[in-house]
Motif scaffolding. Structure first.
Motif, PDB file in Angstrom:
ATOM      1  N   LEU A  12       0.837  -1.199   0.000  1.00  0.00           N
ATOM      2  CA  LEU A  12       0.000   0.000   0.000  1.00  0.00           C
ATOM      3  C   LEU A  12       0.874   1.251   0.000  1.00  0.00           C
ATOM      4  CD1 LEU A  12      -2.939   1.227   0.558  1.00  0.00           C
ATOM      5  CD2 LEU A  12      -2.259   1.164   2.973  1.00  0.00           C
ATOM      6  N   LEU A  13       0.542   2.190  -0.876  1.00  0.00           N
ATOM      7  CA  LEU A  13       1.262   3.462  -0.984  1.00  0.00           C
ATOM      8  C   LEU A  13       2.714   3.297  -1.434  1.00  0.00           C
ATOM      9  CD1 LEU A  13       0.164   5.743   2.013  1.00  0.00           C
ATOM     10  CD2 LEU A  13      -0.347   6.045  -0.419  1.00  0.00           C
ATOM     11  N   CYS A  14       3.068   2.122  -1.916  1.00  0.00           N
ATOM     12  CA  CYS A  14       4.440   1.860  -2.331  1.00  0.00           C
ATOM     13  C   CYS A  14       4.517   1.620  -3.830  1.00  0.00           C
ATOM     14  CB  CYS A  14       5.019   0.653  -1.587  1.00  0.00           C
ATOM     15  SG  CYS A  14       5.204   0.913   0.194  1.00  0.00           S
ATOM     16  N   THR A  15       5.705   1.858  -4.377  1.00  0.00           N
ATOM     17  CA  THR A  15       5.958   1.696  -5.801  1.00  0.00           C
ATOM     18  C   THR A  15       7.191   0.826  -6.000  1.00  0.00           C
ATOM     19  OG1 THR A  15       7.437   3.606  -5.930  1.00  0.00           O
ATOM     20  CG2 THR A  15       5.067   4.047  -6.165  1.00  0.00           C
ATOM     21  N   ARG A  16       7.679   0.800  -7.220  1.00  0.00           N
ATOM     22  CA  ARG A  16       8.905   0.063  -7.545  1.00  0.00           C
ATOM     23  C   ARG A  16      10.050   0.404  -6.591  1.00  0.00           C
ATOM     24  NH1 ARG A  16      10.945  -1.806 -12.600  1.00  0.00           N
ATOM     25  NH2 ARG A  16      13.227  -1.912 -12.625  1.00  0.00           N
ATOM     26  N   VAL A  31      12.777  -8.599 -14.411  1.00  0.00           N
ATOM     27  CA  VAL A  31      11.992  -8.222 -13.236  1.00  0.00           C
ATOM     28  C   VAL A  31      10.770  -7.449 -13.701  1.00  0.00           C
ATOM     29  CG1 VAL A  31      11.932  -6.924 -11.080  1.00  0.00           C
ATOM     30  CG2 VAL A  31      14.024  -8.122 -11.745  1.00  0.00           C
ATOM     31  N   MET A  32       9.608  -7.829 -13.193  1.00  0.00           N
ATOM     32  CA  MET A  32       8.358  -7.143 -13.490  1.00  0.00           C
ATOM     33  C   MET A  32       7.751  -6.641 -12.187  1.00  0.00           C
ATOM     34  SD  MET A  32       4.851  -8.772 -15.111  1.00  0.00           S
ATOM     35  CE  MET A  32       3.460  -8.537 -14.001  1.00  0.00           C
ATOM     36  N   ILE A  33       7.289  -5.386 -12.185  1.00  0.00           N
ATOM     37  CA  ILE A  33       6.581  -4.827 -11.037  1.00  0.00           C
ATOM     38  C   ILE A  33       5.086  -4.892 -11.336  1.00  0.00           C
ATOM     39  CG2 ILE A  33       6.322  -2.871  -9.486  1.00  0.00           C
ATOM     40  CD1 ILE A  33       9.149  -4.075  -9.566  1.00  0.00           C
ATOM     41  N   ALA A  34       4.353  -5.597 -10.496  1.00  0.00           N
ATOM     42  CA  ALA A  34       2.919  -5.759 -10.728  1.00  0.00           C
ATOM     43  C   ALA A  34       2.185  -4.435 -10.558  1.00  0.00           C
ATOM     44  CB  ALA A  34       2.349  -6.798  -9.766  1.00  0.00           C
ATOM     45  N   ASP A  35       1.133  -4.258 -11.320  1.00  0.00           N
ATOM     46  CA  ASP A  35       0.247  -3.099 -11.200  1.00  0.00           C
ATOM     47  C   ASP A  35      -0.760  -3.396 -10.090  1.00  0.00           C
ATOM     48  OD1 ASP A  35      -1.653  -1.116 -11.369  1.00  0.00           O
ATOM     49  OD2 ASP A  35      -2.120  -1.436 -13.487  1.00  0.00           O
ATOM     50  N   HIS A  36      -0.610  -2.721  -8.959  1.00  0.00           N
ATOM     51  CA  HIS A  36      -1.542  -2.904  -7.837  1.00  0.00           C
ATOM     52  C   HIS A  36      -2.286  -1.612  -7.529  1.00  0.00           C
ATOM     53  CE1 HIS A  36       1.594  -0.775  -5.867  1.00  0.00           C
ATOM     54  NE2 HIS A  36       1.309  -1.121  -4.628  1.00  0.00           N
ATOM     55  N   GLN A  37      -2.380  -0.731  -8.552  1.00  0.00           N
ATOM     56  CA  GLN A  37      -3.021   0.566  -8.356  1.00  0.00           C
ATOM     57  C   GLN A  37      -4.308   0.745  -9.157  1.00  0.00           C
ATOM     58  OE1 GLN A  37      -0.282   3.794  -9.064  1.00  0.00           O
ATOM     59  NE2 GLN A  37       1.194   3.101  -7.561  1.00  0.00           N
ATOM     60  N   ALA A 143       4.335   7.625  -1.890  1.00  0.00           N
ATOM     61  CA  ALA A 143       2.945   8.000  -1.637  1.00  0.00           C
ATOM     62  C   ALA A 143       2.459   9.019  -2.654  1.00  0.00           C
ATOM     63  CB  ALA A 143       2.810   8.557  -0.214  1.00  0.00           C
ATOM     64  N   GLU A 144       3.300  10.019  -2.954  1.00  0.00           N
ATOM     65  CA  GLU A 144       2.916  11.033  -3.940  1.00  0.00           C
ATOM     66  C   GLU A 144       2.717  10.415  -5.316  1.00  0.00           C
ATOM     67  OE1 GLU A 144       6.133  13.738  -3.526  1.00  0.00           O
ATOM     68  OE2 GLU A 144       5.211  14.853  -1.856  1.00  0.00           O
ATOM     69  N   GLU A 145       3.569   9.461  -5.677  1.00  0.00           N
ATOM     70  CA  GLU A 145       3.423   8.793  -6.978  1.00  0.00           C
ATOM     71  C   GLU A 145       2.173   7.928  -7.022  1.00  0.00           C
ATOM     72  OE1 GLU A 145       7.039   6.672  -7.666  1.00  0.00           O
ATOM     73  OE2 GLU A 145       8.273   8.490  -7.696  1.00  0.00           O
ATOM     74  N   THR A 146       1.773   7.390  -5.886  1.00  0.00           N
ATOM     75  CA  THR A 146       0.540   6.589  -5.824  1.00  0.00           C
ATOM     76  C   THR A 146      -0.683   7.493  -5.981  1.00  0.00           C
ATOM     77  OG1 THR A 146       1.596   4.953  -4.374  1.00  0.00           O
ATOM     78  CG2 THR A 146      -0.824   5.011  -4.401  1.00  0.00           C
ATOM     79  N   GLY A 147      -0.761   8.542  -5.181  1.00  0.00           N
ATOM     80  CA  GLY A 147      -1.859   9.490  -5.282  1.00  0.00           C
ATOM     81  C   GLY A 147      -3.127   9.014  -4.597  1.00  0.00           C
ATOM     82  N   PRO A 148      -4.063   9.924  -4.363  1.00  0.00           N
ATOM     83  CA  PRO A 148      -5.254   9.596  -3.576  1.00  0.00           C
ATOM     84  C   PRO A 148      -6.194   8.601  -4.244  1.00  0.00           C
ATOM     85  CG  PRO A 148      -5.412  11.822  -4.485  1.00  0.00           C
ATOM     86  CD  PRO A 148      -4.014  11.361  -4.724  1.00  0.00           C
ATOM     87  N   HIS A 149      -6.347   8.687  -5.562  1.00  0.00           N
ATOM     88  CA  HIS A 149      -7.326   7.817  -6.221  1.00  0.00           C
ATOM     89  C   HIS A 149      -6.859   6.359  -6.200  1.00  0.00           C
ATOM     90  CE1 HIS A 149      -9.486  11.373  -7.405  1.00  0.00           C
ATOM     91  NE2 HIS A 149      -8.437  11.850  -8.051  1.00  0.00           N
ATOM     92  N   ALA A 150      -5.588   6.134  -6.511  1.00  0.00           N
ATOM     93  CA  ALA A 150      -5.063   4.764  -6.455  1.00  0.00           C
ATOM     94  C   ALA A 150      -5.053   4.257  -5.009  1.00  0.00           C
ATOM     95  CB  ALA A 150      -3.662   4.712  -7.054  1.00  0.00           C
TER      96      ALA A 150
END
Length: 230
Positions: A12-16, A31-37, A143-150
């Motif tokens: 949650l609230l985390c990215t690559r 390496v693949m980063i899953a889309d969880h947003q 967190a900023e890259e995730t944003g409120p909607h995601a």
């Protein structure tokens, strides 16, 4: 196993960036980063992961990423060569956790998303890292890259997650369970519980780390991950 593709699922609230030290350490491996947003259920996130991932892959997820990884294991265990569950739990939320999530969602929807990370950060890290400005800056950027909607979509998916404990004994691939010894969100007893339910799994407790050991103690977690991938 040295060339097995690796799929990573952040929390949650985390990215690559959550796994950046480990990604750099396994340079040369796909390496693949899953889309969880994008999706609002764990099943949909898992389906998207399976659609995008190679036919066979190693899978590691931290916190929310662990919930997604367990959903993948329920759907397509034959595609996962090995599994790592980091700082996560197989249990559903307790009522007070559900209330906290709904309060956070309301803040995000009310234009007060900037209040969420400052409140969560002390729970994300070991108590001795609460004043670590560099670590807090990484968490703030994620967190900023995730944003409120995601963020709201992620919380919706987490809220609806099932009790995964009945499904853990069916996991047959090599599995390592990792937890920071100072994790206050999914404490070590949750890791012990998963370890006991998954036959022949390994349990790794990371000293001086909280909920984000990949960033707090990157060298330790990288060594664990390298051994797991071997």
């Amino acid at each position: 196993m040295s060339d097995t593709p690796l799929v990573l699922v952040p929390g949650l609230l985390c990215t690559r960036a959550l796994f950046q030290p480990q990604i750099e350490a396994v340079a040369g491996r796909a390496v693949m980063i899953a889309d969880h947003q994008t999706d609002t259920t764990l099943d949909a996130i898992a389906d998207r992961l399976l659609e995008m991932a190679p036919e066979r892959f190693a899978l590691a997820g931290l916190s929310m990423g662990g919930y997604v990884a367990m959903a993948v294991m329920r759907k397509a265990p034959q595609r996962v060569t090995r599994l790592m569950l980091l700082d996560t739990t197989a249990r559903p939320d307790a009522p007070e956790q559900t209330q906290n999530r709904r309060r956070q969602m309301a803040l995000a929807q009310d234009g007060r998303f900037d209040q969420i990370l400052p409140a969560l950060y002390p729970l994300f890290v070991h108590e001795r890292r609460e004043d670590d400005t560099a670590l807090k800056a990484v968490c703030t950027r994620m967190a900023e890259e995730t944003g409120p909607h995601a963020f709201v979509r992620q919380q919706e998916a987490i809220l609806a997650r099932p009790d995964a404990r009945p499904h853990l004994p069916a996991i047959a691939c090599p599995t390592t369970v990792v937890v920071g010894e100072g994790d206050r969100l999914t404490p070590p007893d949750r890791a012990h519980e998963m370890h006991e339910l998954i036959a022949e799994s390994r349990l790794e407790i990371v000293s001086d780390a909280g909920h984000l050991p990949t960033l707090e103690m990157p060298d330790t977690v990288t060594a664990i991950m390298r051994n797991w991938l071997r």
